[in-house]
Design an enzyme around this catalytic site. Structure first.
Site, PDB file in Angstrom:
ATOM      1  N   GLY A  71       0.835  -1.207   0.000  1.00 41.33           N
ATOM      2  CA  GLY A  71       0.000   0.000   0.000  1.00 41.33           C
ATOM      3  C   GLY A  71       0.865   1.250   0.000  1.00 41.33           C
ATOM      4  O   GLY A  71       1.955   1.246   0.565  1.00 41.33           O
TER       5      GLY A  71
ATOM      6  N   ARG B  79       1.125  -4.848  -5.823  1.00 37.27           N
ATOM      7  CA  ARG B  79       1.274  -6.148  -5.160  1.00 37.27           C
ATOM      8  C   ARG B  79       1.533  -7.124  -6.289  1.00 37.27           C
ATOM      9  O   ARG B  79       0.746  -7.223  -7.222  1.00 37.27           O
ATOM     10  CB  ARG B  79       0.004  -6.503  -4.394  1.00 37.27           C
ATOM     11  CG  ARG B  79      -0.335  -5.414  -3.368  1.00 37.27           C
ATOM     12  CD  ARG B  79      -1.487  -5.809  -2.468  1.00 37.27           C
ATOM     13  NE  ARG B  79      -2.016  -4.640  -1.777  1.00 37.27           N
ATOM     14  CZ  ARG B  79      -1.560  -4.174  -0.622  1.00 37.27           C
ATOM     15  NH1 ARG B  79      -0.560  -4.758  -0.003  1.00 37.27           N
ATOM     16  NH2 ARG B  79      -2.110  -3.110  -0.065  1.00 37.27           N
TER      17      ARG B  79
ATOM     18  N   ASP C 139       5.129  -5.447   5.804  1.00 37.21           N
ATOM     19  CA  ASP C 139       5.831  -6.701   6.106  1.00 37.21           C
ATOM     20  C   ASP C 139       5.797  -7.714   4.961  1.00 37.21           C
ATOM     21  O   ASP C 139       6.699  -8.551   4.850  1.00 37.21           O
ATOM     22  CB  ASP C 139       5.389  -7.307   7.443  1.00 37.21           C
ATOM     23  CG  ASP C 139       3.894  -7.406   7.583  1.00 37.21           C
ATOM     24  OD1 ASP C 139       3.179  -7.172   6.596  1.00 37.21           O
ATOM     25  OD2 ASP C 139       3.431  -7.739   8.697  1.00 37.21           O
TER      26      ASP C 139
ATOM     27  N   THR D  51       4.082   2.348   5.725  1.00 36.00           N
ATOM     28  CA  THR D  51       2.652   2.038   5.753  1.00 36.00           C
ATOM     29  C   THR D  51       1.995   2.950   6.782  1.00 36.00           C
ATOM     30  O   THR D  51       2.595   3.221   7.830  1.00 36.00           O
ATOM     31  CB  THR D  51       2.362   0.552   6.101  1.00 36.00           C
ATOM     32  OG1 THR D  51       0.999   0.421   6.527  1.00 36.00           O
ATOM     33  CG2 THR D  51       3.247   0.023   7.219  1.00 36.00           C
TER      34      THR D  51
ATOM     35  N   ASP E 230      -0.333   2.273   8.664  1.00 35.13           N
ATOM     36  CA  ASP E 230      -0.964   1.514   9.754  1.00 35.13           C
ATOM     37  C   ASP E 230      -0.154   1.431  11.049  1.00 35.13           C
ATOM     38  O   ASP E 230      -0.698   1.102  12.089  1.00 35.13           O
ATOM     39  CB  ASP E 230      -1.272   0.088   9.287  1.00 35.13           C
ATOM     40  CG  ASP E 230      -2.195   0.071   8.076  1.00 35.13           C
ATOM     41  OD1 ASP E 230      -3.017   0.997   7.957  1.00 35.13           O
ATOM     42  OD2 ASP E 230      -2.091  -0.865   7.256  1.00 35.13           O
TER      43      ASP E 230
ATOM     44  N   ASP F 138       1.774  -0.895  11.838  1.00 36.78           N
ATOM     45  CA  ASP F 138       1.474  -2.263  12.285  1.00 36.78           C
ATOM     46  C   ASP F 138       2.693  -3.181  12.226  1.00 36.78           C
ATOM     47  O   ASP F 138       2.550  -4.398  12.182  1.00 36.78           O
ATOM     48  CB  ASP F 138       0.332  -2.841  11.421  1.00 36.78           C
ATOM     49  CG  ASP F 138       0.687  -2.905   9.942  1.00 36.78           C
ATOM     50  OD1 ASP F 138       1.715  -2.317   9.531  1.00 36.78           O
ATOM     51  OD2 ASP F 138      -0.066  -3.547   9.185  1.00 36.78           O
TER      52      ASP F 138
ATOM     53  N   ARG G 161      -6.080  -1.255   9.531  1.00 35.16           N
ATOM     54  CA  ARG G 161      -6.279  -2.718   9.417  1.00 35.16           C
ATOM     55  C   ARG G 161      -6.366  -3.363  10.799  1.00 35.16           C
ATOM     56  O   ARG G 161      -7.100  -2.863  11.628  1.00 35.16           O
ATOM     57  CB  ARG G 161      -5.186  -3.327   8.542  1.00 35.16           C
ATOM     58  CG  ARG G 161      -5.395  -2.908   7.073  1.00 35.16           C
ATOM     59  CD  ARG G 161      -4.673  -3.785   6.154  1.00 35.16           C
ATOM     60  NE  ARG G 161      -3.244  -3.685   6.407  1.00 35.16           N
ATOM     61  CZ  ARG G 161      -2.336  -4.174   5.611  1.00 35.16           C
ATOM     62  NH1 ARG G 161      -2.689  -4.800   4.516  1.00 35.16           N
ATOM     63  NH2 ARG G 161      -1.062  -4.041   5.894  1.00 35.16           N
TER      64      ARG G 161
HETATM   65  P1  ATP Z   1       0.881  -3.100   3.246  1.00 38.62           P
HETATM   66  O1  ATP Z   1       1.171  -3.246   4.721  1.00 38.62           O
HETATM   67  O2  ATP Z   1       0.675  -1.700   2.872  1.00 38.62           O
HETATM   68  O3  ATP Z   1      -0.174  -4.025   2.734  1.00 38.62           O
HETATM   69  P2  ATP Z   1       2.810  -4.997   2.352  1.00 38.62           P
HETATM   70  O4  ATP Z   1       4.200  -4.805   1.916  1.00 38.62           O
HETATM   71  O5  ATP Z   1       2.599  -5.825   3.585  1.00 38.62           O
HETATM   72  O6  ATP Z   1       2.222  -3.551   2.489  1.00 38.62           O
HETATM   73  P3  ATP Z   1       1.797  -7.097   0.643  1.00 38.62           P
HETATM   74  O7  ATP Z   1       0.788  -7.080  -0.432  1.00 38.62           O
HETATM   75  O8  ATP Z   1       1.632  -8.068   1.767  1.00 38.62           O
HETATM   76  O9  ATP Z   1       1.927  -5.604   1.169  1.00 38.62           O
HETATM   77  O10 ATP Z   1       3.239  -7.403  -0.012  1.00 38.62           O
HETATM   78  C1  ATP Z   1       3.708  -6.627  -1.077  1.00 38.62           C
HETATM   79  C2  ATP Z   1       4.375  -7.499  -2.089  1.00 38.62           C
HETATM   80  O11 ATP Z   1       5.529  -8.147  -1.499  1.00 38.62           O
HETATM   81  C3  ATP Z   1       3.544  -8.655  -2.605  1.00 38.62           C
HETATM   82  O12 ATP Z   1       2.637  -8.267  -3.598  1.00 38.62           O
HETATM   83  C4  ATP Z   1       4.629  -9.570  -3.159  1.00 38.62           C
HETATM   84  O13 ATP Z   1       5.072  -9.106  -4.404  1.00 38.62           O
HETATM   85  C5  ATP Z   1       5.736  -9.401  -2.131  1.00 38.62           C
HETATM   86  N1  ATP Z   1       5.671 -10.478  -1.144  1.00 38.62           N
HETATM   87  C6  ATP Z   1       4.790 -10.635  -0.137  1.00 38.62           C
HETATM   88  N2  ATP Z   1       5.002 -11.785   0.536  1.00 38.62           N
HETATM   89  C7  ATP Z   1       6.043 -12.396  -0.080  1.00 38.62           C
HETATM   90  C8  ATP Z   1       6.751 -13.625   0.106  1.00 38.62           C
HETATM   91  N3  ATP Z   1       6.430 -14.473   1.091  1.00 38.62           N
HETATM   92  N4  ATP Z   1       7.779 -13.898  -0.720  1.00 38.62           N
HETATM   93  C9  ATP Z   1       8.114 -13.045  -1.704  1.00 38.62           C
HETATM   94  N5  ATP Z   1       7.487 -11.890  -1.952  1.00 38.62           N
HETATM   95  C10 ATP Z   1       6.464 -11.549  -1.155  1.00 38.62           C
END
Ligand code: ATP
Length: 321
Positions: A12, A73, A104, A126, A128, A130, A172
């Site tokens: 995000g 994503r 994360d 982020t 959040d 979080d 969230r």
């Molecule tokens: P937000 O907290 O804003 O949602 P985020 O980084 O946690 O941010 P995610 O959609 O969980 O958002 O992860 C972002 C991207 O990171 C995913 O779309 C994917 O490309 C990559 N990613 C997530 N988990 C994995 C994993 N286990 N292995 C490799 N790449 C990953």
């Protein structure tokens, strides 16, 4: 081939991501690297959507919300074959390190790419707040300030009509935005996922008690992770007879010009990330701990349990009477 670094934003978006991108680009160039911007998160490494960044390509972005690198994503990137492909592409450009700004999930991607031979350093971005390993995530302050500004406006109209306003804020599964925003707007009740709640005890009784001392309008803050603000609003109206309206603030909290705190934090974290990569150190997350910038191993960071600030919650309850 010149030694290079790259930077991407993932997951995000959050206000302050641009400030972090700027810091990485400028600190990278300052340390003698060529710096690439990767567009649309990890997808950019798979689609070869990258651009060399210069000192001036990050001019005038410090005050802008969103991310000039776009974010996404990437479903593909979770698979090892695509992680290998991305690492090969980085090597073809001489990229010796990557800064990943995101949540994360993005940290997991950074760890995966480090395992494929490209050292990565992650920065928590982020709204959040979080992420367990850090006191602070980039975007949190701006999101809360936006929420406060909006709720102050809602209060004006609630006051004029002796109404109760139930306001749902983002975050969230994390109640931090709700907690701090709730304190800042003088909410009667703050409902967060981390603290077990009972509508009669924590909302209705409080409203009655405050009504008895002359209060006529009420703000109830509900965290996204609790949800149901519409139902809570109906319940309050039904139980108290006070006209009650629900507002879900939504994505307005993700936009806007970053606050001073977000700009400064993003700058400090961006520079710290480049400092690690310049030493060839990867698989780290930059964090803020007790006012200092620190870094942790990504796996260690992901395994940390998140702590809710119950002391702050208790402070809020003490004064919202
Ligand atoms: P937000 O907290 O804003 O949602 P985020 O980084 O946690 O941010 P995610 O959609 O969980 O958002 O992860 C972002 C991207 O990171 C995913 O779309 C994917 O490309 C990559 N990613 C997530 N988990 C994995 C994993 N286990 N292995 C490799 N790449 C990953």
């Amino acid at each position: 081939m010149a030694k290079s670094l790259a930077v991407l934003t993932s997951g995000g978006d959050a206000p302050g991501m641009n400030a972090a991108v700027r810091a990485v680009v400028r600190a990278g160039i300052n340390s003698g690297f060529q710096v690439y911007g990767v567009f649309k998160g990890y997808n950019g490494l798979l689609n070869h959507d990258v651009k060399e960044m210069g000192l001036r390509s990050v001019s005038d972005i410090l005050s802008r919300g969103g991310t000039i690198l776009y974010t996404a994503r990437s479903k593909k990137f979770v698979q090892v074959e695509y992680q290998k492909q991305a690492a090969d592409y980085c090597r073809s450009l001489g990229i010796e390190g990557l800064v990943v700004i995101g949540g994360d999930g993005s940290f997991r991607g950074a760890r995966a790419l480090t395992n494929q031979g490209i050292p990565c350093v992650a920065i928590p971005g982020t709204i959040d707040n979080d992420i367990a390993c850090t006191d602070y995530t980039i975007g949190f302050d701006t999101a809360m300030n936006t929420a406060v500004e909006m709720i102050d406006k809602i209060r004006d109209t609630a006051q004029s009509h002796d109404r109760c306003s139930v306001v749902e804020v983002m975050g969230r599964h994390c109640g931090d935005i709700a907690l701090e925003t709730g304190i800042a707007v003088g909410a009667t009740s703050i409902i967060v996922p981390e603290v077990e709640y009972d509508l009669e005890r924590d909302v209705i009784t409080r409203i009655y008690e405050q009504k008895d001392t002359g209060k006529k309008h009420f703000i109830v803050i509900v965290a996204e992770g609790v949800g149901g603000s519409q139902e809570i609003s109906h319940y309050i109206q039904h139980r108290t007879g006070i006209e009650t309206r629900a507002t879900i603030l939504g994505h307005v909290q993700r936009g806007g010009s970053p606050t001073l705190r977000d700009r400064v934090m993003a700058t400090k974290m961006g520079v710290a990330a480049v400092d690690l990569l310049a030493k060839g150190i990867g698989n780290r997350v930059i964090a803020s701990h007790a006012g200092k910038i620190v870094d942790y191993d990504i796996t260690e960071a992901l395994d940390m349990p998140r702590q809710f600030n119950k002391d702050l919650y208790d402070i809020a309850m003490k004064v919202s009477i």
